[in-house]
Design an enzyme around this catalytic site. Structure first.
Site, PDB file in Angstrom:
ATOM      1  N   ARG A  46       0.751  -1.475  -0.359  1.00 11.67           N
ATOM      2  CA  ARG A  46       0.402   0.165  -0.159  1.00 11.67           C
ATOM      3  C   ARG A  46       0.544   1.611   0.232  1.00 11.67           C
ATOM      4  NH1 ARG A  46      -3.737  -2.724  -1.144  1.00 11.67           N
ATOM      5  NH2 ARG A  46      -5.197  -3.396  -0.643  1.00 11.67           N
ATOM      6  N   GLU A  74      -3.532   7.547  -4.412  1.00  7.48           N
ATOM      7  CA  GLU A  74      -3.084   7.215  -5.855  1.00  7.48           C
ATOM      8  C   GLU A  74      -5.172   6.755  -6.218  1.00  7.48           C
ATOM      9  OE1 GLU A  74      -1.995   3.123  -5.413  1.00  7.48           O
ATOM     10  OE2 GLU A  74      -3.930   2.010  -5.921  1.00  7.48           O
ATOM     11  N   HIS A 130      -1.324  -0.030 -10.016  1.00  3.63           N
ATOM     12  CA  HIS A 130      -1.666  -1.013  -8.741  1.00  3.63           C
ATOM     13  C   HIS A 130      -2.202  -2.098  -9.619  1.00  3.63           C
ATOM     14  CE1 HIS A 130      -3.758  -1.394  -4.800  1.00  3.63           C
ATOM     15  NE2 HIS A 130      -3.829  -2.239  -5.535  1.00  3.63           N
TER      16      HIS A 130
HETATM   17  C1  DGY Z   1      -5.367  -5.988  -2.937  1.00  4.32           C
HETATM   18  O1  DGY Z   1      -6.130  -7.180  -2.958  1.00  4.32           O
HETATM   19  O2  DGY Z   1      -5.366  -5.494  -1.632  1.00  4.32           O
HETATM   20  C2  DGY Z   1      -4.397  -5.495  -3.826  1.00  4.32           C
HETATM   21  O3  DGY Z   1      -4.361  -4.128  -3.065  1.00  4.32           O
HETATM   22  C3  DGY Z   1      -5.509  -5.512  -5.069  1.00  4.32           C
HETATM   23  O4  DGY Z   1      -4.686  -5.578  -6.109  1.00  4.32           O
END
Ligand code: DGY
Length: 322
Positions: A241, A270, A288
């Site tokens: 993240r 983002e 992402h």
């Molecule tokens: C999640 O599932 O948390 C991912 O970041 C999505 O790709």
């Protein structure tokens, strides 16, 4: 009466078809994210909100009084965008989609390691711009990956899958930081060494790959001081993240070459990405994409279907996080 649910973004067609068959489903064909007001209205109008990691559900969007919504079924493993305490206070169940995106996210972490170390983004930009002058012994020499030390931060499913690929595929030595002890067959098989604190991992790693959750507990875990404690030739990889890293501090460290480069799939705030990051050649920036394969996105959607079906049939919900 079928439960009434709202899907906040466009989902894979196969999943939307099943949702529409089993539930009274409102889809989002335009894929436009819901405004905060629309999200608050959804709590009054729907039994289930099918959110994604691109939605924001802070306490401010939850209704003050009684909500119609009884479950937020998240499409994604990370759920730091949902205020789970606010959900709990209102007896709203929250679910996620663990397991099914492990391989693809780990695959992408490896592609960032390779891309940033071997300068593949830079190379492709140069070639497409017509600026490649041919092979030369000093042309775009990057850093070797095989045999180097990879530091994993957060040795959960995705951390282990990344370490496994790096160790068995590229002969990398694995060190890791995890808040609780991890000592199992899998970590032993790759000779992974758990170090007592994060700074120890940063000090010895040629690549540091982040696999911990986002949210308050890990906000700016990698800050200016920790960036300075990395090796000068090291690379930071983030598929976790954006808020785990102090983004301004990272830009400074990259500009001053305190670290060699970064491979980033996630950003604080983002989809906005700071212009200063885009100006740097020693970074690889992806939108992402960790779980972005057809197979995985369908599997994530099917997990949501399983969670919802169990919930509305009164059975234990497989992936309940609150
Ligand atoms: C999640 O599932 O948390 C991912 O970041 C999505 O790709």
């Amino acid at each position: 009466m079928k439960p009434r649910l709202i899907v906040t973004r466009k989902w894979p067609a196969a999943v939307e078809a099943i949702l529409a068959e089993r539930f009274d489903t409102t889809l989002n064909a335009s894929d436009t994210p819901l405004s905060p007001d629309a999200m608050t209205s959804a709590f009054a109008d729907y039994d289930a909100i099918l959110a994604t990691v691109s939605d924001r559900l802070p306490v401010a969007v939850f209704p003050d009084g009684e909500a119609r919504t009884r479950i937020i079924a998240n499409f994604g493993v990370g759920f730091s965008h949902i205020d789970v305490a606010a959900a709990r206070d209102r007896d709203i169940v929250v679910t996620n989609t663990p397991g099914v995106l492990t391989d693809c996210t780990a695959d992408l972490a490896l592609s960032l390691i390779l891309a940033v170390a071997r300068r593949t983004g830079e190379g492709e930009r140069q070639l497409r711009a017509g600026e490649w002058r041919g092979w030369s012994p000093t042309h775009m020499a990057g850093a070797k990956v095989s045999g180097k030390t990879l530091g994993i931060v957060g040795m959960g499913r995705i951390g282990k899958a990344t370490a496994r690929r790096a160790h068995f595929g590229f002969g990398m030595k694995i060190v890791f930081f995890n808040r609780s002890p991890v000592d199992d067959d899998e970590t032993r098989a790759m000779g992974a060494v758990q170090l007592p604190n994060l700074d120890d991992v940063l000090a010895v790693s040629d690549f540091v790959s982040l696999h911990c959750p986002g949210g308050a507990e890990n906000r700016h875990l990698i800050d200016a001081r920790r960036l300075r404690s990395m090796k000068a030739g090291a690379f930071l990889i983030n598929t976790a993240r954006g808020d785990v890293v102090d983004q301004d501090a990272l830009i400074g460290a990259l500009e001053r070459r305190e670290i060699a480069g970064a491979g980033l799939d996630v950003f604080d705030g983002e989809p906005a990405v700071p212009e200063a990051l885009k100006q740097l050649e020693n970074v690889v920036l992806l939108p992402h994409l960790g779980s972005a394969t057809e197979e995985t996105r369908v599997a994530m959607g099917m997990k949501v279907v399983e969670n919802l079906t169990a919930f509305f049939e009164g059975r234990p919900v497989p992936d309940r996080v609150a």
